[in-house]
Design a protein around this motif. Structure first.
Motif, short mmCIF file in Angstrom:
data_model
loop_
_atom_site.label_atom_id
_atom_site.label_comp_id
_atom_site.label_asym_id
_atom_site.label_seq_id
_atom_site.Cartn_x
_atom_site.Cartn_y
_atom_site.Cartn_z
N UNK A 1 68.23 41.33 14.41
CA UNK A 1 68.55 39.91 14.27
C UNK A 1 67.89 39.05 15.36
N UNK A 2 67.80 39.56 16.58
CA UNK A 2 67.12 38.82 17.64
C UNK A 2 65.65 38.59 17.30
N UNK A 3 65.01 39.62 16.76
CA UNK A 3 63.60 39.51 16.43
C UNK A 3 63.38 38.56 15.25
N UNK A 4 64.28 38.59 14.28
CA UNK A 4 64.18 37.64 13.17
C UNK A 4 64.44 36.22 13.66
N UNK A 5 65.42 36.08 14.53
CA UNK A 5 65.74 34.76 15.09
C UNK A 5 64.54 34.19 15.84
N UNK A 6 63.91 35.03 16.63
CA UNK A 6 62.73 34.60 17.39
C UNK A 6 61.59 34.21 16.46
N UNK A 7 61.53 34.83 15.28
CA UNK A 7 60.47 34.54 14.32
C UNK A 7 60.79 33.37 13.41
N UNK A 8 61.90 32.67 13.68
CA UNK A 8 62.21 31.46 12.93
C UNK A 8 63.30 31.59 11.89
N UNK A 9 63.90 32.76 11.78
CA UNK A 9 65.01 32.94 10.85
C UNK A 9 66.31 32.40 11.44
N UNK A 10 67.15 31.83 10.59
CA UNK A 10 68.52 31.55 10.98
C UNK A 10 69.32 32.82 10.74
N UNK A 11 70.20 33.13 11.66
CA UNK A 11 70.93 34.39 11.57
C UNK A 11 72.43 34.15 11.67
N UNK A 12 73.17 34.86 10.85
CA UNK A 12 74.63 34.72 10.86
C UNK A 12 75.28 36.09 10.65
N UNK A 13 76.36 36.32 11.38
CA UNK A 13 77.18 37.52 11.25
C UNK A 13 78.60 37.11 11.00
N UNK A 14 79.17 37.53 9.87
CA UNK A 14 80.54 37.17 9.52
C UNK A 14 81.28 38.43 9.08
N UNK A 15 82.37 38.75 9.80
CA UNK A 15 83.19 39.88 9.42
C UNK A 15 83.28 40.92 10.51
N UNK A 16 83.08 42.16 10.15
CA UNK A 16 83.30 43.26 11.09
C UNK A 16 82.11 43.46 12.02
N UNK A 17 82.40 43.56 13.30
CA UNK A 17 81.42 43.82 14.35
C UNK A 17 81.69 45.20 14.92
N UNK A 18 82.89 45.40 15.46
CA UNK A 18 83.39 46.69 15.92
C UNK A 18 82.48 47.36 16.93
N UNK A 19 81.91 46.56 17.81
CA UNK A 19 81.06 47.10 18.87
C UNK A 19 81.54 46.63 20.24
N UNK A 20 82.84 46.35 20.32
CA UNK A 20 83.40 45.84 21.56
C UNK A 20 83.35 44.33 21.59
N UNK A 21 84.31 43.73 22.28
CA UNK A 21 84.37 42.26 22.32
C UNK A 21 84.44 41.70 23.74
N UNK A 22 84.11 42.53 24.72
CA UNK A 22 84.08 42.00 26.08
C UNK A 22 82.95 40.97 26.24
N UNK A 23 81.89 41.17 25.45
CA UNK A 23 80.80 40.21 25.42
C UNK A 23 80.51 39.84 23.98
#
Length: 516
Positions: free
Chosen positions: A107-129
């Protein structure tokens, strides 16, 4: 002056052309459920249920029959998908850790290339950051709750009233309709909690399968013989580890079950519900629970009852996911976005639906190693096509980047299977696949640490902490019940698979079995 004007006009034309090219890149809608077994999808020939909307993606696109995961557990699978790297390279080996959000992700690489990026729902990779690489994000806190889930947003936590699958759908559609720049291509990661444990169906689906009798898998009463001891050690049996009075089977509503734990479980579920939700829930379960306790089944009869309740609830959760997929596909068609949008449906891994007497995942056996995968890309994928090559969730990042004409970093470990979307398999495509599960005996469900290799016909597994091996011939033993490791008739196969295992571990730069 005329020459200068022509040069300026030519430059403007080229600039406009570049904008057009950028805008013409495909949108990507990446729908992922949690623990959705391929056995519970009618496009794969399920005998359990119908999934008409997920099947629409298969009907109009491509179905993959051998999509394998690198580490069959929720968080590590997601980390692998984001990074295009195995667990030992992205650093996320087991659940309940913290994912390094500073590392490279697609997603970072797509964002850098001009894509809009969205994540909605389950992440489950920790939430401290917070998640990074997304212009918009709303994620479930931890695993997420089915009813009234709390979601973490850039502005802080939000307590929602509603059902998790429906909320993810509504929020995703809202972002598509109002939250993005229509002049730019987009990536939408629409990630559901369902049908993850504890399989709590939506109010409108509570009775969908209430009267259905499901066929039992042939291995529901597996005795775990003729294999390594890992299968017998695991704590994921429907018979003994799926608790009747807990949230798994929702059978706690009887006066004789008034222990502190039962009361806590009941209150946790009921206190999260609105009055209307609570009424529907009790209407669906109370009478059936009374009949269950009156019958008081024991032994195999109890296991059979548990299996039926498991399927009723699990498949009712799947029904909501299928509805969600339908709503998303309908909007893409109605809005005119469908023709230039890649739609992907998969799960973070497979799931046992009673096979080997189990629920959950983790093992390298087929039901958890293999995840469903469907991709529709109008003008590229042939409608109703099927692919039988070994692809993996470690390939998703590379494939998405390739589809978006973004350079694939050399340190990613998967490969783009974009050519396969057009029906062409690269000559150098993999013939074998490496798997590694780390959480281990001391983790949830006590599944022994193991790694292995498969070529689709033979599978070699090493449970390295207990130093036991398995070798399966999937053509002769598709249910993986009889290990032939050490069998003289398979000596040549065993050596070849062992050599291939060593080669893959070297190629993937696996330094140690210990994640620390």
């Amino acid at each position: 002056m005329l020459r200068i004007a022509l040069i300026v006009l030519l430059g403007l034309k080229l600039f406009a052309s570049n904008i057009c090219v950028a805008d013409d890149r495909p949108n990507i809608v990446f729908i992922m459920s949690d623990d959705h077994a391929y056995q519970a999808i009618s496009a794969y020939g399920s005998k359990l249920n119908e999934t008409p909307n997920i099947d629409r993606i298969a009907k109009d696109g491509l179905r993959f029959d051998r999509c394998y995961v690198t580490n069959s557990i929720c968080g590590p699978s997601r980390a692998c998908i984001l990074t295009g790297k195995y667990s030992h390279k992205n650093g996320y080996y087991a659940n309940e850790k913290q994912f390094n959000v500073d590392q490279q992700t697609f997603p970072k690489l797509l964002q850098k290339a001009g894509y809009q990026t969205a994540l909605i729902g389950k992440w489950h990779l920790g939430t401290e950051r917070n998640p990074t690489g997304f212009d918009h994000w709303q994620i479930f806190q931890g695993q997420g709750q089915y009813y009234q889930p709390r979601m973490i947003t850039p502005l802080g936590p939000v307590e929602y009233v509603g059902y998790a699958t429906e909320l993810v759908t509504d929020q995703s559609l809202a972002w598509l309709k109002q939250g993005r720049d229509p002049q730019k291509p987009f990536l939408l990661m629409m990630h559901h909690k369902a049908p993850h444990r504890p399989w709590a169906p939506a109010q409108g689906h509570l009775k969908d399968f209430a009267d259905k009798e499901f066929p039992e898998p042939e291995t529901l009463f597996d005795d775990y013989k003729n294999r390594a001891s890992a299968a017998a050690r695991a704590d994921m049996r429907i018979s003994k580890d799926m608790v009747t009075t807990g949230p798994d089977l929702k059978a706690w509503d009887m006066p004789r079950f008034n222990s502190k734990k039962d009361t806590q479980d009941r209150n946790f579920f009921y206190n999260r519900m609105t009055v209307k939700q609570n009424k529907a829930w009790k209407d669906a379960y109370l009478k059936k629970n009374e009949a269950f306790y009156q019958d008081d089944p024991k032994g195999e009869a109890l296991t059979r009852w548990k299996y039926q309740r498991y399927m009723q609830d699990y498949l009712a959760c799947v029904a909501s996911v299928d509805e969600s997929v339908g709503a998303l596909l309908d909007y893409l068609e109605e809005s005119g976005l469908a023709d230039n949008t890649i739609v992907v449906y998969c799960s973070d891994q497979g799931m046992y639906l009673g096979e080997h007497g189990w629920f959950d995942k983790r093992f390298m056996y087929e039901e958890s190693l293999r995840t469903p995968l469907f991709i529709r890309w109008p003008g590229v994928t042939k409608a109703g096509s099927v692919n039988n090559e070994i692809v993996s969730n470690v390939d998703f990042a590379e494939t998405f980047l390739d589809a978006a004409s973004v350079e694939i970093p050399k340190d990613m470990q998967g490969k783009s299977f974009r050519p396969m979307l057009a029906g062409k398999t690269p000559e150098d495509w993999r013939k074998t696949f490496y798997y590694h599960y780390y959480e281990g005996i001391d983790g949830w469900h006590a599944v022994c640490e193991h790694y292995g290799v498969t070529d689709g016909r033979h599978k070699l597994i090493h449970y390295y902490r207990i130093d036991e091996w398995e070798l399966f011939d999937l053509e002769k033993d598709p249910q993986e019940l009889h290990s032939v490791y050490g069998d003289p008739d398979y000596a040549t196969v065993q050596k070849a698979m062992n050599d291939e295992l060593h080669r893959l571990r070297t190629e993937l730069d696996v330094k140690s079995n210990d994640p620390t």
